[in-house]
Write a protein that holds these residues in place. Sequence first.
Motif, PDB file in Angstrom:
ATOM      1  N   ASN A   1      36.308  38.649  68.798  1.00 26.35           N
ATOM      2  CA  ASN A   1      35.210  37.708  68.610  1.00 26.35           C
ATOM      3  C   ASN A   1      34.194  38.178  67.571  1.00 26.35           C
ATOM      4  OD1 ASN A   1      36.211  35.944  70.594  1.00 26.35           O
ATOM      5  ND2 ASN A   1      35.253  37.164  72.217  1.00 26.35           N
ATOM      6  N   GLY A   2      34.541  39.265  66.874  1.00 19.92           N
ATOM      7  CA  GLY A   2      33.663  39.740  65.812  1.00 19.92           C
ATOM      8  C   GLY A   2      32.620  40.740  66.246  1.00 19.92           C
ATOM      9  N   LEU A   3      32.586  41.083  67.534  1.00 17.98           N
ATOM     10  CA  LEU A   3      31.649  42.104  68.000  1.00 17.98           C
ATOM     11  C   LEU A   3      32.129  43.478  67.552  1.00 17.98           C
ATOM     12  CD1 LEU A   3      31.094  40.669  71.572  1.00 17.98           C
ATOM     13  CD2 LEU A   3      29.373  40.769  69.759  1.00 17.98           C
ATOM     14  N   ARG A   4      31.178  44.312  67.140  1.00 11.61           N
ATOM     15  CA  ARG A   4      31.552  45.615  66.585  1.00 11.61           C
ATOM     16  C   ARG A   4      30.435  46.626  66.882  1.00 11.61           C
ATOM     17  NH1 ARG A   4      34.923  47.028  62.009  1.00 11.61           N
ATOM     18  NH2 ARG A   4      34.207  48.904  60.950  1.00 11.61           N
ATOM     19  N   ILE A   5      30.807  47.732  67.518  1.00 10.76           N
ATOM     20  CA  ILE A   5      29.861  48.814  67.794  1.00 10.76           C
ATOM     21  C   ILE A   5      30.349  50.045  67.038  1.00 10.76           C
ATOM     22  CG2 ILE A   5      28.749  50.219  69.572  1.00 10.76           C
ATOM     23  CD1 ILE A   5      28.081  47.278  69.806  1.00 10.76           C
ATOM     24  N   THR A   6      29.545  50.562  66.119  1.00 13.36           N
ATOM     25  CA  THR A   6      29.970  51.659  65.249  1.00 13.36           C
ATOM     26  C   THR A   6      29.253  52.960  65.599  1.00 13.36           C
ATOM     27  OG1 THR A   6      28.264  51.146  63.615  1.00 13.36           O
ATOM     28  CG2 THR A   6      30.395  50.025  63.386  1.00 13.36           C
ATOM     29  N   LYS A   7      29.650  54.034  64.912  1.00  7.79           N
ATOM     30  CA  LYS A   7      29.006  55.351  65.008  1.00  7.79           C
ATOM     31  C   LYS A   7      28.919  55.851  66.456  1.00  7.79           C
ATOM     32  CE  LYS A   7      26.323  54.700  60.778  1.00  7.79           C
ATOM     33  NZ  LYS A   7      24.979  54.643  60.151  1.00  7.79           N
ATOM     34  N   LEU A   8      30.037  55.774  67.160  1.00  5.95           N
ATOM     35  CA  LEU A   8      30.105  56.227  68.547  1.00  5.95           C
ATOM     36  C   LEU A   8      30.585  57.665  68.604  1.00  5.95           C
ATOM     37  CD1 LEU A   8      31.749  52.983  69.966  1.00  5.95           C
ATOM     38  CD2 LEU A   8      29.397  53.740  70.391  1.00  5.95           C
ATOM     39  N   THR A   9      29.769  58.528  69.176  1.00  3.65           N
ATOM     40  CA  THR A   9      30.099  59.955  69.305  1.00  3.65           C
ATOM     41  C   THR A   9      30.059  60.333  70.778  1.00  3.65           C
ATOM     42  OG1 THR A   9      29.061  60.397  67.163  1.00  3.65           O
ATOM     43  CG2 THR A   9      29.516  62.291  68.572  1.00  3.65           C
ATOM     44  N   ARG A  10      31.200  60.786  71.308  1.00  6.90           N
ATOM     45  CA  ARG A  10      31.305  61.120  72.730  1.00  6.90           C
ATOM     46  C   ARG A  10      31.040  62.602  72.992  1.00  6.90           C
ATOM     47  NH1 ARG A  10      36.185  61.352  73.652  1.00  6.90           N
ATOM     48  NH2 ARG A  10      36.986  60.685  71.625  1.00  6.90           N
ATOM     49  N   THR A  11      30.332  62.875  74.094  1.00  4.86           N
ATOM     50  CA  THR A  11      30.220  64.241  74.611  1.00  4.86           C
ATOM     51  C   THR A  11      31.414  64.563  75.505  1.00  4.86           C
ATOM     52  OG1 THR A  11      27.809  64.141  74.530  1.00  4.86           O
ATOM     53  CG2 THR A  11      28.769  65.810  75.971  1.00  4.86           C
ATOM     54  N   ILE A  12      31.926  63.563  76.218  1.00  2.15           N
ATOM     55  CA  ILE A  12      33.083  63.742  77.096  1.00  2.15           C
ATOM     56  C   ILE A  12      34.321  63.989  76.241  1.00  2.15           C
ATOM     57  CG2 ILE A  12      34.522  62.688  78.877  1.00  2.15           C
ATOM     58  CD1 ILE A  12      32.107  61.071  79.761  1.00  2.15           C
ATOM     59  N   LYS A  13      34.967  65.127  76.462  1.00  2.00           N
ATOM     60  CA  LYS A  13      36.085  65.561  75.623  1.00  2.00           C
ATOM     61  C   LYS A  13      37.376  64.824  75.971  1.00  2.00           C
ATOM     62  CE  LYS A  13      33.676  68.898  73.645  1.00  2.00           C
ATOM     63  NZ  LYS A  13      33.323  68.841  72.216  1.00  2.00           N
ATOM     64  N   GLY A  14      38.298  64.823  75.000  1.00  2.00           N
ATOM     65  CA  GLY A  14      39.623  64.251  75.198  1.00  2.00           C
ATOM     66  C   GLY A  14      39.786  62.958  74.420  1.00  2.00           C
ATOM     67  N   ALA A  15      40.864  62.892  73.610  1.00  3.67           N
ATOM     68  CA  ALA A  15      41.087  61.683  72.805  1.00  3.67           C
ATOM     69  C   ALA A  15      41.238  60.448  73.680  1.00  3.67           C
ATOM     70  CB  ALA A  15      42.341  61.884  71.938  1.00  3.67           C
ATOM     71  N   HIS A  16      41.831  60.607  74.872  1.00  7.54           N
ATOM     72  CA  HIS A  16      42.034  59.465  75.772  1.00  7.54           C
ATOM     73  C   HIS A  16      40.717  58.868  76.264  1.00  7.54           C
ATOM     74  CE1 HIS A  16      41.583  62.984  78.337  1.00  7.54           C
ATOM     75  NE2 HIS A  16      41.289  62.194  79.346  1.00  7.54           N
TER      76      HIS A  16
END
Length: 417
Positions: A237-252
């Motif tokens: 629907n065109g929604l987009r959230i960018t520049k997300l950096t996780r503290t929780i480890k693991g690619a999954h």
Amino acid sequence: MIPKWNSYKEKWNVQSDDVIKPGLTAIEEALVRVGNPENKLQTVHLAGTNGKGSTLTFLESIAKEHGLRVGKFMSPCILDVHDQIQVEGQAISEAEMNLVFQQMQVAGLSGKLTDFELLTVATFLHFVASNVDIALIEAGMGGLLDSTNVVTPIASIIPSIALEHTNFLGDTIESIAYHKAGIIKPYQPVIIGDLPLEAKNIVYEEASKKHASVFELNHQFYVEQEKDGESYVHNDNGLRITKLTRTIKGAHQANNMALAITAFFEVAISLELQVSEEAIQKAVKNATILGRFEEIMPYVVLDGAHNPASAEKLIETIKQEFPDEQITFVIGILADKAVKEILQLFEQVSDCFYFVDFDNPRAMAAHNMLELSNASYKAVLEDYVQFLKRQSARKSRTIVSGSLYLLTEVRSRLKNN
């Protein structure tokens, strides 16, 4: 056995059974007696084999950053029964638990429920008393017949489906999926992760019967890697959230993050909230979860990988985070899990294993785990507290895993020491 639960039962003379009895009749009748608190709550319901806790944690953080008062119900406990019921990140207090037990005693619930059913009733009562804006409810086992499945949620979330609890849920992916898909409610959306095809078919079939929209990872919404470890989530629907950096480890965990963000859009629509990209970015970075690749002391990591699917994710994270390090495992597993398969997976990244006994009637004895291990070096460890302290002091990378119940005991004993 839920730590500290029996003390309340004894104090208020409210009896409940410590066995598992799947089904909703008993809890539905009990909830009528206490005024159906579950119907007074806005909820999100989570079921699945792995990823529920992480997805819930991301969703909680996002909701809080948008100013919502959040209640969450999780299992099993981290230290004791109090931390399974939280409001605004604070475990239910003794005084608050006494209040809900008083209500349950007056309502005549003694002897009518299992421990987990009684705990579920207590949760709903506390959330209503606490005036939460949104309640995040994690199913205890399965979904269809789980005591939490009395809610009509804004959205349901199923992060993953794999074989588990086969003695209750069946021994095929299809039968497991049937139970997980049981949390889908008429006309309410369900958000799903990357499920096996046979599980996905069951979920879509159930959603179709109930006229429920399905939002599937990599179909209706997506998570992509950006530069410098950042990622972004977008949908059709065109929604987009960018520049997300996780503290929780693991690619999954990127998938669990995307599930949570997608679910929050549904929450925002239902509660008429304005979604803030900045709030989501901050929430994702701040989100942390106990027992998920958690460094409890230097060089000592706790991870609750308790089935083959979560063991595979742990191995991926170990390879990503500690590519050139020698790994030592400290292991305790419940006997009804796929113990040999889990150990064989862990043996891909380590040849050094210590097996421990821990306080749970379902725990496999340490010497039995040792017999199932193919590691070159393996031993039964009596005093794991001192061992972990020595491992930390000598900077020897150590992973404690196999059961969330073991992690609860390790955390408690380390804290007391």
